[in-house]
Write an enzyme that holds these catalytic residues in place. Structure first.
Site, PDB file in Angstrom:
ATOM      1  N   SER A  61       0.841  -1.189   0.000  1.00 32.04           N
ATOM      2  CA  SER A  61       0.000   0.000   0.000  1.00 32.04           C
ATOM      3  C   SER A  61       0.878   1.241   0.000  1.00 32.04           C
ATOM      4  O   SER A  61       2.105   1.145   0.055  1.00 32.04           O
ATOM      5  CB  SER A  61      -0.899   0.000   1.229  1.00 32.04           C
ATOM      6  N   LYS A  62       0.227   2.381  -0.058  1.00 32.49           N
ATOM      7  CA  LYS A  62       0.934   3.665  -0.160  1.00 32.49           C
ATOM      8  C   LYS A  62       2.040   3.846   0.865  1.00 32.49           C
ATOM      9  O   LYS A  62       3.060   4.443   0.586  1.00 32.49           O
ATOM     10  CB  LYS A  62      -0.065   4.810  -0.005  1.00 32.49           C
ATOM     11  N   ARG A  63       1.788   3.342   2.067  1.00 37.19           N
ATOM     12  CA  ARG A  63       2.790   3.612   3.101  1.00 37.19           C
ATOM     13  C   ARG A  63       4.116   2.870   2.820  1.00 37.19           C
ATOM     14  O   ARG A  63       5.128   3.142   3.436  1.00 37.19           O
ATOM     15  CB  ARG A  63       2.245   3.283   4.497  1.00 37.19           C
TER      16      ARG A  63
END
Ligand code: GLU
Length: 441
Positions: free
Chosen positions: A210-212
Site C-alpha cells: 500500500s501507499k505507506r
C-alpha cells in the site's frame, strides 16, 4: 474449445495501481498465449468514488505499458443498468431474489436480497486447486440497492456472462467473492467461467502493498523513470515462475512462456531494488537513439530540456543510471557539465588530489598534451587514450597525471575518468583545455 476470453475490470476509484497492472498482465498473457482476447470494463458502480479522471489515468497507463485497452469502446457498469435490471427481474421472477428491509437499524430502507440456497460451493481454481465454501454463513446477501442499482457481485456475474468471459483471473483477495458469484450465475443459468486467484503483491514486511510502502501508482513509477518493458518483466515474475534461468523477457517472450500452472500460491514480495535492476537491464538493451529519445521525452515531460550533446553521453548514462530519473538527475546536477562549451577550472583543485607539486603537474600535463597531439585526427577514443596515457601515468605516479588531467578536462571534483572525458571531448577541445589548465599553474 471456445475462444479464451479474460477480462480486466478495474474500478476507476484511484490511479492505475501496480497490483492492478500485475493482474491485468496475467490476464493479458494468458489470453495472448491462448490466442484469445482480454476484454475490459470499468466497474464504476460506486458512483461516489468513481471518477473520469481515474478512468483516463487507467487507459493512459495501460496504453503506455503497451497493454492498450479499447478506449474507444469503453464499457461502464453505470451505463448497463437495463441489462442488470433485466436479470434482476428474472431472479425476482424465479423467486430467488426479493425486496427486503436493509437492516433493523434503518427501518423503511429497502434492498434486494438473494435467497441463499445454503449449500456448499466447490470450484477448481487454476492456481489453488479445489476450493470449497459453505455459503450458509452468507445468509441472504444483498445483490442490489434497488432495481436500478445492482451491487458488485451481480454486475460482475452478468458482465462476465455478457462479455463471454471464459477465465476469471484476479487477485486472491477476491476468492471469497467467488462463492456468491457462483450462486448468482447458477441461479441465472449462466455457464461457470474458470477461476484463477493469483497471489497478492506483498510489501517487504509481508503485508499487502500500500501507499505507506512507497509508490503504488504506475504514474509514480513512470515519473521515476521506469520503463514499460522492465515493469512488465518484473511484474510477470511476481508470482509466476518461468521455470528456467532466464530472467529478462520481452512481452512477446512472456506471452510465449506464460501458463497458469506456474503461478505460485504464496504471496510475492515486491522488491524495488530488483525492479531497478530490471529497469537497468532493459535500458541497456535500447539502441543509442532509442535511449536518447526516451530520455529526451522523459525530461520534456518534466519540463526539462535535454542538452544538445545528449547522444554523446548516452553510453555513460546508460551504464550508470538505473532509471531515466537517475540519468536526468545526473544531468540536472551538472555531472556532465564538462560537455558544455565553457568550463572554469579552479587552480587549487588541479593540485588538490594530485599528491605532487604544481611544477610536476604542469610537466605531466604537457607530456599528455603532446601524446594526444601526436594521435591522428579523429582517433581519440577512451580506450585509445588509456592505452598511451596509462603506462606513462603508472611510471611517474598515477595521481600526479590522472587527477589534474581529469580536473583540467572537467573542472570538477567528481566526473567520469579522464579517458572517458578525452573520448567524449575529442582531440581539439581536450588539447585546448589541458593548455588552459597548465597556464593556471
Ligand atoms: N473491480 C474489481 C477490482 O478492481 C475487480 C473485480 C474482479 O476482478 O472480479 O478489484
Amino acid at each position: 474449445m471456445s475462444k479464451v476470453i479474460t477480462r480486466f475490470p478495474p474500478s476507476p476509484t484511484g490511479y492505475l495501481h501496480i497490483g492492478s497492472v500485475r493482474t491485468a498482465l496475467f490476464n493479458y498473457l494468458f489470453a495472448a498465449h491462448n490466442n484469445g482476447e482480454m476484454v475490459f470494463r470499468f466497474e464504476d458502480t460506486d458512483i461516489e468514488r468513481s471518477k473520469v479522471e481515474f478512468e483516463k489515468d487507467i487507459i493512459a497507463g495501460m496504453e503506455w505499458l503497451g497493454l492498450s485497452l479499447d478506449a474507444a469502446n469503453v464499457v461502464r457498469q453505470s451505463e448497463r443498468t437495463d441489462l442488470y435490471k433485466k436479470h434482476l427481474d428474472i431472479l425476482i421472477g424465479k423467486g430467488v431474489a426479493y425486496e427486503a428491509e436493509e437492516s433493523e437499524a434503518t427501518p423503511g430502507a429497502k434492498v434486494i436480497r438473494f435467497k441463499n440456497p445454503n449449500r456448499k460451493v466447490t470450484f477448481t481454481d487454476l492456481v489453488r486447486g479445489e476450493v470449497t465454501f459453505d455459503t450458509t454463513e452468507l445468509g441472504d446477501f444483498v445483490v442490489a440497492r434497488s432495481h436500478d442499482l445492482p451491487l458488485y457481485h451481480l454486475a460482475v456475474v452478468i458482465d462476465d456472462h455478457d462479455m463471454n468471459v471464459t477465465h476469471v483471473i484476479r487477485g486472491e483477495d477476491h476468492i471469497s467473492n467467488t462463492q456468491r458469484q457462483i450462486l448468482l450465475l447458477e441461479a441465472l443459468g449462466f455457464e461457470r467461467p474458470a477461476y484463477a486467484h493469483i497471489p497478492l503483491i506483498l510489501a517487504p514486511d509481508r503485508t499487502k502493498m500500500s501507499k505507506r510502502h512507497g509508490a503504488v501508482s504506475i504514474n509514480e513509477y513512470r515519473a521515476q523513470g521506469f520503463i514499460p518493458e522492465a515493469i512488465l518483466n518484473y511484474l510477470a515474475l511476481l508470482g509466476w515462475n518461468p521455470g528456467g534461468e532466464q530472467e529478462l523477457f520481452t512481452l512477446e517472450e512472456l506471452v510465449k512462456e506464460f501458463t497458469l500452472e506456474r503461478v505460485h500460491k504464496a504471496g510475492a514480495i515486491f522488491d524495488i531494488e530488483k525492479l531497478k535492476w530490471f529497469n537497468h537491464e532493459h535500458l541497456k538493451k535500447l539502441s543509442m537513439l532509442e535511449y536518447e529519445s526516451k530520455l529526451k521525452e522523459f525530461m520534456e515531460r518534466h519540463g526539462e530540456k535535454a542538452p544538445d550533446y545528449l547522444i554523446d553521453i548516452v553510453p555513460e548514462l546508460r551504464n550508470r543510471a538505473q532509471t531515466l530519473g537517475e540519468a536526468a538527475e545526473a544531468l540536472r546536477v551538472g555531472e556532465f557539465s564538462f560537455m558544455e562549451k565553457d568550463i572554469t577550472v579552479d587552480p587549487l583543485l588541479l593540485v588538490q588530489g594530485a599528491k605532487t607539486d604544481a611544477e610536476t603537474i604542469k610537466k605531466n600535463l604537457t607530456v599528455v598534451k603532446e601524446m594526444i597531439s601526436a594521435l591522428p585526427e579523429g582517433k581519440l577514443t577512451a580506450e585509445g587514450a588509456k592505452e598511451i596515457i596509462f603506462p606513462y601515468a603508472t611510471e611517474v605516479g598515477r595521481a600526479g597525471v590522472l587527477w589534474p588531467l581529469r580536473v583540467a578536462l572537467s573542472g570538477k571534483e567528481k566526473s567520469p575518468d579522464p579517458f572517458v572525458l578525452l573520448g567524449l571531448l575529442g582531440k581539439e577541445v581536450s588539447i585546448a583545455r589541458i593548455a588552459e589548465a597548465s597556464q593556471l599553474l
